[in-house]
Design an enzyme around this catalytic site. Sequence first.
Site, short mmCIF file in Angstrom:
data_model
loop_
_atom_site.label_atom_id
_atom_site.label_comp_id
_atom_site.label_asym_id
_atom_site.label_seq_id
_atom_site.Cartn_x
_atom_site.Cartn_y
_atom_site.Cartn_z
N HIS A 170 2.34 -43.53 15.39
CA HIS A 170 2.35 -43.15 16.81
C HIS A 170 0.91 -43.01 17.32
O HIS A 170 0.27 -41.98 17.08
CB HIS A 170 3.08 -41.82 16.99
N GLU B 159 -0.01 -42.30 20.23
CA GLU B 159 -0.08 -41.17 21.18
C GLU B 159 -0.21 -39.83 20.46
O GLU B 159 -0.54 -38.82 21.11
CB GLU B 159 1.15 -41.18 22.09
N CYS C 26 6.43 -47.44 16.92
CA CYS C 26 7.44 -46.90 16.03
C CYS C 26 8.71 -47.76 16.07
O CYS C 26 8.67 -48.92 15.71
CB CYS C 26 7.71 -45.43 16.33
#
Length: 216
Positions: free
Chosen positions: A196, A198, A88
């Site tokens: 992202h 994650e 990001c």
Amino acid sequence: MRVAIIDYGSGNLRSATKAFERAAHESGISAEIDLTCDAQRVASADRIVLPGVGAYADCRRGLDAAPGMVEALNDTVLKKARPFLGICVGMQLMSERGLEKTVTNGLGWIAGDVREMVPSDASLKIPQIGWNRIHVKHSHPIFDGIPTGDDGLHAYFVHSYMLDAKNASDVLAVTDYGGDVTAAVGRDNMVGTQFHPEKSQLLGLSLIANFLKWKP
């Protein structure tokens, strides 16, 4: 293998740490995931991850405030060629400049500026928040085995600004949000994702595992 996730006061640090631990475990990769603000630990890591959320200038200030961190990154990533992943705003900081409200110098690793997104479709809201498919422009090991394109998996985005790279060869993938938006960049031993990993479920875990296996 030790993976340093840089803690400079920005990023989904807990989520990122857990995602890297899970990806390593599920892939049978022996890896210590080290969340650290210590530049020396970053300099000695086998792989480096720079997360980031919020404003470009704030993230740059946070990075500058960590003693020796920028120097450690330049030495370890540029000179020693350790694998690096920016996430990001961590990816955006790889650019030359951020143009969010003010002009802020980036790390200068990827030629180009970070600019405000202006979708061609006025009905599309800014920021882009949510799931979108990615389209690979240049094949790269981080995308190995990951279904992409119109029938591919979705990645999770939260952003109002995009990296406008000067060199098309540095753009690994794009997403469609009223026009092409840079979704991933990379060259040599460094990669970055606007989305992202994650938070991107199967796509994200697969990409993280690929990053851990990657031998640039």
